[in-house]
Design an enzyme around this catalytic site. Structure first.
Site, PDB file in Angstrom:
ATOM      1  N   CYS A   6      35.539  47.172  32.454  1.00 44.31           N
ATOM      2  CA  CYS A   6      36.164  45.913  32.868  1.00 44.31           C
ATOM      3  C   CYS A   6      37.622  46.202  33.247  1.00 44.31           C
ATOM      4  CB  CYS A   6      36.094  44.898  31.725  1.00 44.31           C
ATOM      5  SG  CYS A   6      36.815  43.326  32.207  1.00 44.31           S
ATOM      6  N   CYS A  22      39.094  40.480  39.676  1.00 44.83           N
ATOM      7  CA  CYS A  22      38.080  41.373  39.112  1.00 44.83           C
ATOM      8  C   CYS A  22      38.400  42.842  39.440  1.00 44.83           C
ATOM      9  CB  CYS A  22      36.671  41.024  39.612  1.00 44.83           C
ATOM     10  SG  CYS A  22      35.380  41.847  38.690  1.00 44.83           S
TER      11      CYS A  22
HETATM   12  O1  PYC Z   1      37.960  42.859  35.897  1.00 46.47           O
HETATM   13  O2  PYC Z   1      36.319  44.303  36.011  1.00 46.47           O
HETATM   14  C1  PYC Z   1      36.759  43.196  35.768  1.00 46.47           C
HETATM   15  C2  PYC Z   1      35.820  42.168  35.265  1.00 46.47           C
HETATM   16  C3  PYC Z   1      34.473  42.282  35.083  1.00 46.47           C
HETATM   17  C4  PYC Z   1      34.026  41.052  34.585  1.00 46.47           C
HETATM   18  C5  PYC Z   1      35.112  40.217  34.473  1.00 46.47           C
HETATM   19  N1  PYC Z   1      36.197  40.923  34.893  1.00 46.47           N
END
Ligand code: PYC
Length: 317
Positions: free
Chosen positions: A88, A238
């Site tokens: 993550c 993300c």
């Molecule tokens: O930032 O890789 C990320 C992530 C995965 C799920 C929520 N955030």
């Protein structure tokens, strides 16, 4: 009664909850093995920390672990309301800011062990962190899937530490006010991929769906909406999703090595990403992505699990 000490933060709006004390004893094996022990023997604890009434579906959790590799500053296993994450990005940024808050890490670069490999995270200041992520690559370009109620949707399948389906041509309006419609659409895409047996290169489930559209900030390159495995959308751009996007841009020759890509989230926060070629990977056009973002501490708490509490293990949906 069981007490679990947690530190909460948010990275670009997306929350991370790190268990710093009171977590399960998973032994000293490789983190991939420890993740399996967590899943098989202590899943109630994950649910207690992530699900209501102590958590919520938007939280990502991390269990701070002793690393097996002595060159690593920490090990981490990430999870959410629905299960476990391989890696993550926003959570690693949150972890670094949390360890600094706890006075366990100084500014500079630190190696962090995850179940899918070691990442290098650099604490640039109290809030800002760069994460050199695991090797990332696009496994398939322009994969079409029929999505009930929406018709044919075409996207790329890419690994950025989790498996993503990345869609640019979708006809949706990427506005925060439309999060319910966007959630419904992306969840239907995820179901359609599973029903049609479309997976990542290693047969792994594609459990993150990412839509792209034009940015709202003048100096961003793109805006995204990312649906996470537990049914909540990512408030941040993300980290693993931006890594997956960088792998596609690199493979298409749309972003040069070292050039900066500014990825805006559905709430308007920004991660900066860049890539270098991964010369050691067996995968074509594999890259090493670096993602930079900022996190802030939001809370420090002791979660209490009373034996008599009918929701000691959270409300599982
Ligand atoms: O930032 O890789 C990320 C992530 C995965 C799920 C929520 N955030």
């Amino acid at each position: 009664m069981q007490t679990i000490r947690v530190l909460d933060s948010h990275t670009g709006g997306e929350p991370t909850r790190i268990i710093v004390e009171g977590g399960p004893e998973l032994g000293t094996g490789p983190l991939r093995e420890r993740l399996n022990i967590f899943r098989e023997q202590f899943d109630d604890l994950r649910s207690a920390v992530m699900n209501e009434p102590r958590g919520s579906d938007v939280l990502v959790g991390g269990l701070l672990c002793r690393p097996t590799d002595p060159t690593c500053a920490a090990g981490i296993i990430f999870f959410n309301n629905a299960g476990y994450l391989h890696m993550c990005g926003h959570g690693t940024i949150g972890l670094m800011v949390t360890l600094h808050w706890m006075k366990q890490l100084g500014l500079g670069s630190h190696r962090i062990e995850t179940p899918v490999g070691v990442v290098t995270a650099t604490l640039l200041d109290e809030q800002r962190v760069s994460v050199q992520n695991v090797s990332s690559y696009r496994s398939r370009k322009s994969v079409a899937v029929d999505v009930p109620g929406y018709g044919r949707v075409t996207g790329d399948i890419s690994w950025g530490g989790n498996w993503f389906f990345l869609v640019s041509d979708h006809g949706q309006d990427l506005q925060l006010a439309k999060w319910k419609e966007l959630s419904e659409f992306t969840l239907k895409i995820r179901d359609a991929l599973a029903q049609n047996g479309i997976t990542g290169a290693d047969g792994g489930e594609i459990d993150h769906i990412e839509l792209f559209g034009p940015p709202q900030h003048a100096n961003s390159d793109s805006r995204n909406f990312v649906m996470c495995p537990g049914g909540a959308y990512d408030r941040s751009p993300c980290g693993t999703g931006t890594s997956a996007k960088l792998a596609c841009l690199a493979a298409d020759g749309k972003l040069a090595a070292g050039a900066v890509w500014r990825q805006e989230s559905i709430v308007g926060t920004i991660f900066e990403g860049s890539w270098l070629p991964d010369e050691h990977s067996a995968h074509k056009d594999a890259i090493i992505p670096t993602i930079t973002g900022s996190a802030w501490i939001t809370g420090e708490a002791s979660l209490i699990l009373q034996v008599s509490d009918p929701f000691r293990a959270g409300i599982r949906s």
